[in-house]
Design an enzyme around this catalytic site. Structure first.
Site, PDB file in Angstrom:
ATOM      1  CG  HIS A 165     -13.342 -32.641 -40.867  1.00 35.83           C
ATOM      2  ND1 HIS A 165     -14.338 -32.244 -40.011  1.00 35.83           N
ATOM      3  CD2 HIS A 165     -12.177 -32.167 -40.350  1.00 35.83           C
ATOM      4  CE1 HIS A 165     -13.798 -31.532 -39.023  1.00 35.83           C
ATOM      5  NE2 HIS A 165     -12.493 -31.481 -39.207  1.00 35.83           N
ATOM      6  CB  SER A 184      -9.039 -28.616 -29.117  1.00 38.49           C
ATOM      7  OG  SER A 184     -10.426 -28.480 -29.346  1.00 38.49           O
TER       8      SER A 184
END
Length: 247
Positions: free
Chosen positions: A94, A210
């Site tokens: 990540h 998002s």
């Protein structure tokens, strides 16, 4: 072979016993698309709490795993310890691990190798910074990340790729549907050319950055977008809507 839709929820360093239980209860009671694979990743402190209370059919992921066996590695969790606890997934690479904790492509690749060889499936993340995108280097950056992991692993069956443009993570900015699809198609093209046609066809590629209840359905309809890795929205009731985005 059709790729099964996949939605991961990355809680990051968020939650309390009370709030994590509430998220689990909401998922347990929700009507979820049976054709979508769901994996949630709470902080390490709550992995067992979640595993013990979460209904069958939803998997649990660690947010990291170490690339060494049990031993003198303070603060780390091994593959065998995850397996012993019924945790069969891990998120690796990540951007927050890469940028804040300075994990190199090689470190991420090493962790991916050890995890997959030890029986832990991996949500392997890649993505570019805003500077890299604006300079036209998106694809080359991601191809470099892919090359590092491809040099370490032979079996891709337990790997799900998550494309997460760093500039869109937690910023409210979302790659356009076209931008996301273009990168996903480029990843699949690279896999076909550098790994195999079968791996390219079968590997699921998720979009993260998002994602929310409003934009998920449009993204889900793209040919090379096989699901999502969700951050903040996985802590909210709308996570159910994202799981069901492909219905």
């Amino acid at each position: 072979m059709a790729r099964k839709f996949f939605v991961g929820g990355n809680f990051k360093m968020n939650g309390t016993i009370e709030s994590v239980k509430a998220i689990v209860n909401n998922l347990n009671e929700a009507k979820l698309d049976p054709n979508t694979e769901v994996v949630i990743a709470p902080p390490a402190l709550y992995l067992l709490l979640v595993r013990e209370h979460l209904k069958n059919g939803i998997q649990v992921a660690a947010q990291n795993v170490f690339d060494k066996p049990n031993g003198a590695y303070t603060g780390e969790i091994s593959v065998s310890q995850l397996k012993d606890s019924g945790i069969n997934w891990s998120i690796l690479g990540h951007s927050e691990r890469r940028t804040i904790l300075k994990e190199s492509d090689e470190v991420v690749a090493s962790k991916t190798k050890v995890a997959t060889e030890g029986g832990i499936s991996v949500i392997w993340c890649c993505g570019e910074s805003l500077e890299e995108r604006e300079s036209g280097n998106t694809i080359s950056v991601i191809e470099g990340q892919l090359a590092a992991v491809a040099a370490k692993i032979d079996n891709w069956k337990n790997v799900v790729i998550a494309y997460e443009p760093i500039w869109a993570i937690g910023t409210g900015k979302v790659a356009t549907v076209q931008q996301a699809q273009e990168v996903h198609a480029a990843i699949r093209k690279w896999l076909k050319a550098n790994v195999s046609e079968t791996v390219a066809a079968e590997t699921r590629i998720l979009y993260g950055g998002s994602v929310n209840g409003k934009n998920c359905k449009e993204l889900a309809h793209e040919e090379d977008i096989d699901g999502f890795l969700v951050g903040g929205a996985s802590l909210k009731p709308e996570f159910v809507d994202i799981i069901n985005a492909n219905q």
